[in-house]
Each structure stands twice: as structure tokens, then as C-alpha cells.
Design a protein around this motif. Structure first.
Motif, PDB file in Angstrom:
ATOM      1  N   VAL A 167       0.588  -1.206   0.009  1.00  0.00           N
ATOM      2  CA  VAL A 167      -0.018  -0.070  -0.025  1.00  0.00           C
ATOM      3  C   VAL A 167       0.868   1.347  -0.057  1.00  0.00           C
ATOM      4  N   GLY A 168       2.094   1.236   0.528  1.00  0.00           N
ATOM      5  CA  GLY A 168       2.922   2.463   0.549  1.00  0.00           C
ATOM      6  C   GLY A 168       3.233   2.979  -0.850  1.00  0.00           C
ATOM      7  N   LEU A 169       3.178   2.114  -1.746  1.00  0.00           N
ATOM      8  CA  LEU A 169       3.582   2.470  -3.303  1.00  0.00           C
ATOM      9  C   LEU A 169       2.428   3.627  -3.453  1.00  0.00           C
ATOM     10  N   PHE A 170       1.088   3.533  -3.075  1.00  0.00           N
ATOM     11  CA  PHE A 170       0.169   4.304  -3.423  1.00  0.00           C
ATOM     12  C   PHE A 170      -0.318   5.518  -2.364  1.00  0.00           C
ATOM     13  N   TRP A 171      -0.049   5.181  -1.169  1.00  0.00           N
ATOM     14  CA  TRP A 171      -0.467   6.091  -0.021  1.00  0.00           C
ATOM     15  C   TRP A 171       0.601   6.046   0.657  1.00  0.00           C
ATOM     16  N   PRO A 172       1.687   7.094   0.558  1.00  0.00           N
ATOM     17  CA  PRO A 172       2.998   6.962   1.337  1.00  0.00           C
ATOM     18  C   PRO A 172       2.737   7.125   2.894  1.00  0.00           C
ATOM     19  N   PRO A 180      -2.458   6.614  -8.319  1.00  0.00           N
ATOM     20  CA  PRO A 180      -3.344   5.566  -8.630  1.00  0.00           C
ATOM     21  C   PRO A 180      -2.868   4.218  -8.585  1.00  0.00           C
ATOM     22  N   GLY A 181      -3.385   3.186  -8.339  1.00  0.00           N
ATOM     23  CA  GLY A 181      -2.861   1.778  -8.565  1.00  0.00           C
ATOM     24  C   GLY A 181      -3.967   0.915  -7.827  1.00  0.00           C
ATOM     25  N   THR A 182      -3.522  -0.528  -7.498  1.00  0.00           N
ATOM     26  CA  THR A 182      -4.055  -1.619  -6.674  1.00  0.00           C
ATOM     27  C   THR A 182      -3.415  -1.754  -5.485  1.00  0.00           C
ATOM     28  N   ALA A 183      -3.824  -1.302  -4.319  1.00  0.00           N
ATOM     29  CA  ALA A 183      -3.252  -1.496  -2.956  1.00  0.00           C
ATOM     30  C   ALA A 183      -3.725  -2.779  -2.434  1.00  0.00           C
ATOM     31  N   VAL A 184      -2.677  -3.758  -2.412  1.00  0.00           N
ATOM     32  CA  VAL A 184      -2.928  -5.220  -2.037  1.00  0.00           C
ATOM     33  C   VAL A 184      -2.710  -5.316  -0.427  1.00  0.00           C
ATOM     34  N   LEU A 215       4.574  -8.378  -3.882  1.00  0.00           N
ATOM     35  CA  LEU A 215       3.286  -7.601  -4.300  1.00  0.00           C
ATOM     36  C   LEU A 215       3.669  -6.072  -4.793  1.00  0.00           C
ATOM     37  N   MET A 216       4.941  -5.565  -4.359  1.00  0.00           N
ATOM     38  CA  MET A 216       5.648  -4.316  -4.900  1.00  0.00           C
ATOM     39  C   MET A 216       5.915  -4.520  -6.178  1.00  0.00           C
ATOM     40  N   LYS A 217       6.688  -5.733  -6.350  1.00  0.00           N
ATOM     41  CA  LYS A 217       7.157  -6.038  -8.087  1.00  0.00           C
ATOM     42  C   LYS A 217       5.928  -6.092  -8.832  1.00  0.00           C
ATOM     43  N   GLU A 218       4.832  -6.917  -8.387  1.00  0.00           N
ATOM     44  CA  GLU A 218       3.844  -7.069  -9.154  1.00  0.00           C
ATOM     45  C   GLU A 218       3.217  -5.668  -9.468  1.00  0.00           C
ATOM     46  N   ALA A 219       3.411  -4.678  -8.694  1.00  0.00           N
ATOM     47  CA  ALA A 219       2.943  -3.280  -8.928  1.00  0.00           C
ATOM     48  C   ALA A 219       3.947  -2.349  -9.698  1.00  0.00           C
ATOM     49  N   GLY A 220       5.118  -2.958 -10.069  1.00  0.00           N
ATOM     50  CA  GLY A 220       5.984  -2.101 -10.931  1.00  0.00           C
ATOM     51  C   GLY A 220       7.098  -1.507 -10.186  1.00  0.00           C
ATOM     52  N   PHE A 221       7.419  -2.193  -8.791  1.00  0.00           N
ATOM     53  CA  PHE A 221       8.391  -1.317  -7.999  1.00  0.00           C
ATOM     54  C   PHE A 221       9.406  -2.409  -7.446  1.00  0.00           C
TER      55      PHE A 221
END
Length: 230
Positions: A167-172, A180-184, A215-221
Motif C-alpha cells: 500500500v505504501g506505493l500508492f498512499w505513502p 493511482p493503482g491497486t493497493a493489496v 506484491l511491490m514488484k507486481e505493482a511495478g516497483f
């Protein structure tokens, strides 16, 4: 909205713990809904949501993972820093929900007090949520796991549900920028009760970190510091 709902539901929360829980569920639902249409943050729960009395040891990246966990578990009770118990709105509802304050600067004395307070609050059913790193940790940052989670796991003699997130990728954890994105948030396989504390700590950290990184890699990070292409 926290202030508005906090004041609106305060009379109900003061006379009923269930009322306090309902108010917080309403707030969580509002934030998750508004985050989706305002800034494009979708939220997704994976794994089996615990409904029995267990210890939930979660990766903690921002305020968002708190809301997702509370919004989906039947009766979560959080281990939280003591200072928050004296803040407006949050303090009132945390006390009514049975959250357990911890003085993080007191070391072993804080852990002993935490165990005592948890035993008192667990007179009523619920899921005890602890953040084993003790604070919010930004994606890609490294912070050691603390012994408090293992102490509770041993004292309560309950299974532990590890939880991973991105979730920190989208809501720091700091600032007002949202992406925007999918927070898992993902509930992982339970760790059975009764393991020695060192074994428990290794299994917990390995599972949570490996799955959070995935999960972070899945989101592109890339949690090692390299951004990947979606």
C-alpha cells in the motif's frame, strides 16, 4: 471526515463498544470508497480473513493498511503507540475498541505492560494486530523486526497470521501525495502456535518480507531500489 464522523458517532461510541466499531467501519468504508474515485486507488484483499482469536502480524507502510485491515476483520484490536491514545477522535475510539497502547521508549518494561494489557483486553474476542517492525516502513526500506510480536505469540499461545502489503506505493507513510493503482493487503498462511521464539521470528520475517516484495514488484516497483516497467 474523521472529525465529522467521530463527533457524530461519539454518543453511541461512549455507551456501546459495538457502536464504536460500527463508526470506525463506516469511516474505513468511506475512505476506501473516496480513495477509489478521487485518486484512483483500488484496494484488494487476498488470502483468508481471520475471524477467530489470533495474532495478526502485519507489514505496515501507511495509514491505508490500517483502514483495510480494520474494514475487513470482525473485531481487530491494534497494538499502538501510547501517544495516539491522547489524540482527539482517534484516542476515544481506540480506547472503546480495546486497542492496546505501548510506550515504545520503555523497552522490556513496555513489553511486560503490553502483555498485561493484552490479557485484559482479550477477555472479549478479537483479532490482535501488531506491527512487528514497530512503525510504518517505506517501500524498499529495511527495518528490523522487534521481539514484541514473538512475546505476544508465546504468551497468548495462538496461531499468528502474517500479513503482506504494497500500500505504501500508492498512499505513502508521509505527505499528502496519493498515486493511482491497486493497493493489496494479503493474509498469508498461519504460523501455528507453540514454536520457539527465534523460529517464529525467522518464519514471520521471511514470509512477510518475501511476499511484500513480490506484491511491490507486481505493482511495478523493485524493493531493492529499481523501478520496473508495468
Amino acid at each position: 471526515m474523521m472529525l465529522i464522523l467521530g463527533i457524530l458517532f461519539a454518543p453511541l461510541a461512549l455507551v456501546s463498544k459495538s457502536g464504536a466499531k460500527f463508526a470506525c467501519k463506516v469511516y474505513c468504508a468511506w475512505v476506501l470508497w473516496s480513495a477509489r474515485w478521487m485518486v484512483g486507488i483500488k484496494t484488494e484483499i487476498r488470502g483468508t480473513i481471520p475471524t477467530n482469536e489470533v495474532v495478526v502480524a502485519s507489514k505496515h507502510q501507511s495509514f491505508l493498511d490500517i483502514l483495510i485491515l480494520f474494514g475487513h476483520m470482525p473485531w481487530p484490536k491494534f497494538i499502538m503507540k501510547r501517544e495516539l491514545m491522547w489524540t482527539p477522535v482517534i484516542g476515544l475510539y481506540a480506547k472503546r475498541l480495546g486497542c492496546v497502547p505501548v510506550n515504545r521508549g520503555k523497552g522490556g518494561a513496555a513489553i511486560a505492560k503490553m502483555v498485561q494489557d493484552v490479557a485484559k483486553e482479550f477477555a472479549e474476542p478479537g483479532q490482535l494486530v501488531i506491527y512487528p517492525q514497530g512503525t510504518r516502513v517505506a517501500p524498499g526500506a529495511h527495518k528490523p523486526y522487534k521481539i514484541g510480536a514473538a512475546v505476544l505469540y508465546e504468551q497468548l499461545n495462538q496461531p499468528c497470521i502474517p500479513v503482506a502489503t504494497n500500500v505504501g506505493l500508492f498512499w505513502p507513510r508521509t505527505g499528502i501525495l496519493r498515486k493511482p493503482g491497486t493497493a493489496v493487503v494479503e493474509f498469508l498462511d498461519p504460523i501455528p502456535a507453540g514454536l520457539p521464539k527465534p523460529d517464529f521470528m525467522k518464519i514471520l520475517e521471511d514470509r512477510v518480507e518475501a511476499r511484500s516484495n513480490a506484491l511491490m514488484k507486481e505493482a511495478g516497483f523493485d524493493p531493492n531500489g529499481l523501478h520496473q516497467h508495468n
